[in-house]
Design a protein around this motif. Sequence first.
Motif, PDB file in Angstrom:
ATOM      1  N   LYS A   1      17.695  54.232 -30.362  1.00  0.00           N
ATOM      2  CA  LYS A   1      18.772  53.314 -29.965  1.00  0.00           C
ATOM      3  C   LYS A   1      18.512  51.902 -30.498  1.00  0.00           C
ATOM      4  O   LYS A   1      19.437  51.198 -30.905  1.00  0.00           O
ATOM      5  CB  LYS A   1      18.896  53.272 -28.435  1.00  0.00           C
ATOM      6  N   ALA A   2      17.245  51.507 -30.499  1.00  0.00           N
ATOM      7  CA  ALA A   2      16.893  50.170 -31.001  1.00  0.00           C
ATOM      8  C   ALA A   2      17.213  50.043 -32.489  1.00  0.00           C
ATOM      9  O   ALA A   2      17.772  49.032 -32.933  1.00  0.00           O
ATOM     10  CB  ALA A   2      15.410  49.898 -30.750  1.00  0.00           C
TER      11      ALA A   2
ATOM     12  N   ALA B   1      20.361  48.399 -23.005  1.00  0.00           N
ATOM     13  CA  ALA B   1      18.902  48.485 -22.918  1.00  0.00           C
ATOM     14  C   ALA B   1      18.464  48.678 -21.469  1.00  0.00           C
ATOM     15  O   ALA B   1      19.134  48.235 -20.533  1.00  0.00           O
ATOM     16  CB  ALA B   1      18.262  47.232 -23.497  1.00  0.00           C
ATOM     17  N   THR B   2      17.330  49.348 -21.291  1.00  0.00           N
ATOM     18  CA  THR B   2      16.821  49.639 -19.951  1.00  0.00           C
ATOM     19  C   THR B   2      15.907  48.540 -19.420  1.00  0.00           C
ATOM     20  O   THR B   2      15.613  48.494 -18.227  1.00  0.00           O
ATOM     21  CB  THR B   2      16.054  50.967 -19.964  1.00  0.00           C
TER      22      THR B   2
ATOM     23  N   THR C   1      18.984  40.395 -23.321  1.00  0.00           N
ATOM     24  CA  THR C   1      18.826  41.848 -23.219  1.00  0.00           C
ATOM     25  C   THR C   1      19.904  42.529 -24.056  1.00  0.00           C
ATOM     26  O   THR C   1      21.091  42.278 -23.870  1.00  0.00           O
ATOM     27  CB  THR C   1      18.954  42.305 -21.757  1.00  0.00           C
TER      28      THR C   1
ATOM     29  N   TRP D   1      14.302  42.141 -23.176  1.00  0.00           N
ATOM     30  CA  TRP D   1      13.662  41.923 -24.469  1.00  0.00           C
ATOM     31  C   TRP D   1      12.221  41.471 -24.243  1.00  0.00           C
ATOM     32  O   TRP D   1      11.951  40.604 -23.424  1.00  0.00           O
ATOM     33  CB  TRP D   1      14.470  40.854 -25.207  1.00  0.00           C
TER      34      TRP D   1
ATOM     35  N   PHE E   1      20.872  49.646 -32.915  1.00  0.00           N
ATOM     36  CA  PHE E   1      21.314  48.285 -32.579  1.00  0.00           C
ATOM     37  C   PHE E   1      21.031  47.322 -33.725  1.00  0.00           C
ATOM     38  O   PHE E   1      21.881  46.491 -34.076  1.00  0.00           O
ATOM     39  CB  PHE E   1      20.624  47.810 -31.301  1.00  0.00           C
TER      40      PHE E   1
ATOM     41  N   GLY F   1      14.650  55.846 -26.993  1.00  0.00           N
ATOM     42  CA  GLY F   1      14.823  54.393 -26.939  1.00  0.00           C
ATOM     43  C   GLY F   1      14.628  53.748 -28.292  1.00  0.00           C
ATOM     44  O   GLY F   1      15.377  52.835 -28.670  1.00  0.00           O
TER      45      GLY F   1
ATOM     46  N   TYR G   1      14.624  48.833 -25.290  1.00  0.00           N
ATOM     47  CA  TYR G   1      15.270  50.142 -25.201  1.00  0.00           C
ATOM     48  C   TYR G   1      14.314  51.261 -24.766  1.00  0.00           C
ATOM     49  O   TYR G   1      14.738  52.399 -24.583  1.00  0.00           O
ATOM     50  CB  TYR G   1      15.899  50.517 -26.544  1.00  0.00           C
TER      51      TYR G   1
END
Length: 393
Positions: free
Chosen positions: A208-209, A272-273, A268, A276, A212, A205, A182
């Motif tokens: 966001k992680a 996510a950008t 992924t 993983w 998740f 990011g 992320y």
Amino acid sequence: MKKALTVLSLALLGHASAANLTVWTHFGTTELAWLKSQAAAYEKKSGNKVTVVSVPFDQIPDKLIQSAPKGQGPDLVVSLPQDRLGQLAAAGVIEPMDRYVTSRTDLDRTAVQAMTYQGKLFAIPMFAEAVGLVYNKKLVSTPPTTWASFLKTAQANTGNGKFGFLADLGNAYMNYGVISAYGGYVFKNTGGTLNPKDVGLANAGADKASAFLNDLRYKYNLVPEGVDGGAARSAFVDGRLAMFLTGPWDMGDIKKAGIDYGIVPFPTPPGATSKWSPFVGVQGTMMNAYSKNKAAAGAFARSLSTSEAQVSFNKAGGRIPVSLSARTKLKSDPVVAGFGKSISMGTPMPNIPQMGAVWGPWSNAIAQSVQKPGQNYGQILDKAVQEINSNIK
């Protein structure tokens, strides 16, 4: 008579020039036997002497820092992880080893990065580890490669005392791959140099992680509260778990249980950008900067990371090779193939001393983020990074 004296003189010269190497190691049982066999082979080939000394793993760094400047201690340490590299390099007790590497192209790039500090290679990598998605082939016919297929597979195997996916969601190390995907990071990496003043564990990011990871528990209902790595392993070896996130350390129990398993990267995550990219831990051979036998020590260190040596080392203890050609020779081994892929797409754990200031606050924040639904992730992570920054200063 004159000829005999010349032969004797040459023999004495040869004997005088032979190096006596001391090698410290924390290896035990089969890996210690492997190292001693490698030393014996090197002795026979080079004429040098190698003495292998067992030293407890946690004592090696401090003993080296204390003894090396006095002209004591080992010529080589086999092996140490990259998280001690910065400390030892900053103390001036380990030698850059760029000149002793035969072929960088055969070494996993992630492993080389892990052992590089301030632009110099301070250890020849030997083996590495990272987490991967281990799955039960009896429950998962086709391993998921996308988030959609992963979620479908996990949900289909959840219920009636069975689980589709489990992980220790509160473990920062285990879940770094999601954070990285992320756009979160520990220290900003610019051209291989880590900046301890730029901590990216509370950026958008990273928020966001954490959301998740929370969703895996409270939105998708996959990972119940209280599940840690031990509980996940137990469920897997009992045949009640389809997929879980773990590393090579759990494979012994899984093999003993007779589970038909496979290992793939975690897909992924949604939105996510990047892919993983899990944390990678690497251990390598380090040289005493004060050694008087650097050429001989370097030759022995180099021999331990050749393709042939790496294959035999894997057979001895199951470690994942950093030699790419060794991995090719071992491609039929699902542990080497699966975790090898994770290592190659992973991110080296930071090797600078400031990493010691990160673990406590960061681990607490990740654990807190998954304790109840809908947390204020930004607030939790901001507080952690403030504490990290104050610890670094």
